[in-house]
Write a protein that holds these residues in place. Structure first.
Motif, mmCIF file in Angstrom:
data_model
loop_
_atom_site.group_PDB
_atom_site.id
_atom_site.type_symbol
_atom_site.label_atom_id
_atom_site.label_comp_id
_atom_site.label_asym_id
_atom_site.label_seq_id
_atom_site.Cartn_x
_atom_site.Cartn_y
_atom_site.Cartn_z
ATOM 1 N N PRO A 54 50.508 44.970 41.500
ATOM 2 C CA PRO A 54 50.798 43.975 42.543
ATOM 3 C C PRO A 54 49.556 43.465 43.263
ATOM 4 C CG PRO A 54 52.334 45.799 42.694
ATOM 5 C CD PRO A 54 51.299 46.193 41.684
ATOM 6 N N MET A 55 48.613 44.354 43.555
ATOM 7 C CA MET A 55 47.431 43.924 44.299
ATOM 8 C C MET A 55 46.439 43.177 43.411
ATOM 9 S SD MET A 55 47.911 44.595 47.453
ATOM 10 C CE MET A 55 49.631 44.176 47.098
ATOM 11 N N GLN A 56 46.315 43.570 42.146
ATOM 12 C CA GLN A 56 45.451 42.804 41.239
ATOM 13 C C GLN A 56 45.975 41.379 41.098
ATOM 14 O OE1 GLN A 56 42.588 43.690 39.773
ATOM 15 N NE2 GLN A 56 42.546 45.843 40.354
ATOM 16 N N SER A 57 47.292 41.220 40.947
ATOM 17 C CA SER A 57 47.846 39.873 40.818
ATOM 18 C C SER A 57 47.716 39.108 42.125
ATOM 19 C CB SER A 57 49.302 39.936 40.368
ATOM 20 O OG SER A 57 50.124 40.606 41.298
ATOM 21 N N ALA A 58 47.871 39.793 43.262
ATOM 22 C CA ALA A 58 47.740 39.128 44.561
ATOM 23 C C ALA A 58 46.342 38.559 44.751
ATOM 24 C CB ALA A 58 48.068 40.106 45.691
ATOM 25 N N ILE A 59 45.323 39.331 44.404
ATOM 26 C CA ILE A 59 43.941 38.860 44.539
ATOM 27 C C ILE A 59 43.700 37.672 43.614
ATOM 28 C CG2 ILE A 59 41.504 39.466 44.220
ATOM 29 C CD1 ILE A 59 42.314 42.376 44.933
ATOM 30 N N LEU A 60 44.132 37.793 42.361
ATOM 31 C CA LEU A 60 43.885 36.738 41.379
ATOM 32 C C LEU A 60 44.603 35.441 41.715
ATOM 33 C CD1 LEU A 60 44.022 38.861 38.124
ATOM 34 C CD2 LEU A 60 42.084 37.450 38.837
ATOM 35 N N CYS A 61 45.766 35.547 42.367
ATOM 36 C CA CYS A 61 46.558 34.350 42.687
ATOM 37 C C CYS A 61 46.380 33.895 44.126
ATOM 38 C CB CYS A 61 48.035 34.622 42.434
ATOM 39 S SG CYS A 61 48.418 35.060 40.730
ATOM 40 N N GLY A 62 45.730 34.708 44.954
ATOM 41 C CA GLY A 62 45.595 34.362 46.364
ATOM 42 C C GLY A 62 46.931 34.289 47.063
ATOM 43 N N ALA A 63 47.844 35.186 46.699
ATOM 44 C CA ALA A 63 49.198 35.146 47.253
ATOM 45 C C ALA A 63 49.857 36.508 47.107
ATOM 46 C CB ALA A 63 50.041 34.090 46.532
#
Length: 426
Positions: A54-63
């Motif tokens: 979840p946090m890797q995707s959050a950083i990559l998507c800015g969301a």
């Protein structure tokens, strides 16, 4: 005119507390020298739920998960089962946004970008993995340094020689996360005490500091650094936990108060609340809406438990943390050291994870360096992990990710002096 380059380095599991310990012991020299070419984020925060995917995707998507729809797992009330989110995420990521606007991108073991969009054999958006499996930070840095030196590298069967780095390179290493979880890792066995494991982490961070300095030196020697921005950060920290799980006690307390609570696999027609544990935290899903009296009873029971740090309700999670609407009705966050793991931890060792609101998990490492990055040394503002790449794509490339809700910060580069921030997510 030279093209701007962005290198995003993610050191999984790098709690800010690790850096503080290195500084106290005089072992942070590499990070401090790197800091002279930019600044250290001293108030950088992870999110909810602070687990790797979840946090890797959050950083990559800015969301957050309201856009990515990845918060690790949820209980589907209609299907009556737990659904794991794995590596799925719905929002546009940084590599997709840059590819859409005509830039070149590459991923070195940043697994969340594999086939999304980076693929083996595609020069425009290449995915690289080391020939050695398993590989560690030294193996992966060797690949990154070969790219920076203009030497041949292989993506699948295809050989590529970069005259300069791709416009965006995402680089991922997991040594510190693996050690932090107290797993047996490489030459390091599982440890009996947290202090022993901290010493292992120090040793590996000293190696990583040297690798980072070597990479930066190559970029400077080849004249690349002046037009580069290098973001070095992480997804979450790490919090140790010990002894007996509080999960059985929680179930006893809820059922004793008249609220029929069960684990997902024990659901019956009488079940009112599903208790779905992560590792440290536990989530609660109501089968049917509770009455106001039942809700207050549940909150009182949970908040009065001696191991409870905080109980978050659904609306608070959605408002403060951008939680997906499929998220739990309640999230139970125990004090550091306690846990809701599905089993007890043996008395002769310890466990560790990062789904926690403790500072050791939420306060995370981050540094920005580059030829035109302002030499601020420390950047004390309260920056969120989802602010990082939206700001850097905006300032470096004039590019915006379609689903980003992170704030755009100004004042990180010499030609952008204002410290104002803008953005929709508050």
């Amino acid at each position: 005119m030279a093209h701007k380059k962005l290198v995003y380095i993610n050191i999984d599991g790098f709690s800010f507390s690790y850096l503080e310990r290195l500084k106290r012991k005089g072992k942070a020299g590499g990070f401090q020298r790197l800091q002279n070419d930019g600044f250290l984020f001293t108030g950088l925060r992870s999110g909810l739920v602070s687990i790797t995917n979840p946090m890797q995707s959050a950083i990559l998507c800015g969301a957050w998960s309201e856009k990515t729809h990845n918060f690790y797992q949820h209980y589907d009330l209609n299907e009556g089962r737990v659904i794991k989110h794995k590596r799925t995420f719905c929002a546009e990521n940084a590599a997709q946004a840059l590819l859409r606007t005509g830039h070149t991108v590459a991923s070195i073991h940043q697994f969340m970008l594999e086939n999304n969009p980076c693929r083996e054999g595609d020069a425009q958006c290449a995915y690289f993995r080391c020939g050695k499996d398993p590989s560690d930070s030294r193996d992966r840095f060797a690949l990154l340094k070969r790219m920076a030196l203009g030497q041949a590298v292989y993506t699948g069967e295809r050989k590529i020689v970069y005259s300069e780095l791709p416009d965006f390179t995402a680089f991922y290493i997991d040594d510190i996360d693996s050690l932090g979880h107290n797993n047996a890792y490489g030459p390091y066995p599982k440890r009996a005490t947290f202090e022993e494991r901290q010493r292992d982490i120090e040793k590996r961070l000293e190696v990583i500091q040297q690798e980072l300095e070597d990479f930066v030196d190559i970029c400077k020697q080849r004249g690349l650094f002046q037009n580069m921005a290098i973001l070095i950060t992480t997804d979450h920290g790490m919090t140790p936990f010990y002894g007996k799980s509080s999960l059985p006690d929680l179930l006893v307390r809820l059922n004793g108060a008249g609220i029929k609570a069960t684990l997902p696999e024990m659901r019956t027609t009488d079940t009112q609340v599903i208790v779905l544990p992560y590792t440290i935290e536990a989530s609660l899903y109501c089968i049917h809406p509770l009455t106001q009296e039942q809700r207050q009873t549940l909150l009182k029971v949970c908040r009065s438990a001696p191991y409870m740090q905080q109980v978050l309700e659904k609306e608070e999670m959605r408002h403060r943390y951008g939680m997906d609407s499929r998220g739990p009705d309640f999230l139970l966050c125990p004090h550091a050291g306690s846990h809701f793991y599905h089993k007890d931890v043996s008395e002769d060792t310890f466990g560790a994870s990062h789904d926690s609101l403790d500072e050791t998990s939420q306060h995370i490492f981050g540094m920005l360096i580059g030829g035109k990055v302002r030499h601020l040394v420390d950047y004390p503002e309260a920056v969120s992990a989802i602010d990082l790449l939206p700001t850097l794509l905006h300032t470096q490339f004039g590019c915006t990710m379609r689903d980003s809700t992170g704030k755009i910060w100004h004042g990180w580069f010499e030609d952008n002096q204002s410290m104002e921030r803008i953005g929709a997510f508050e």
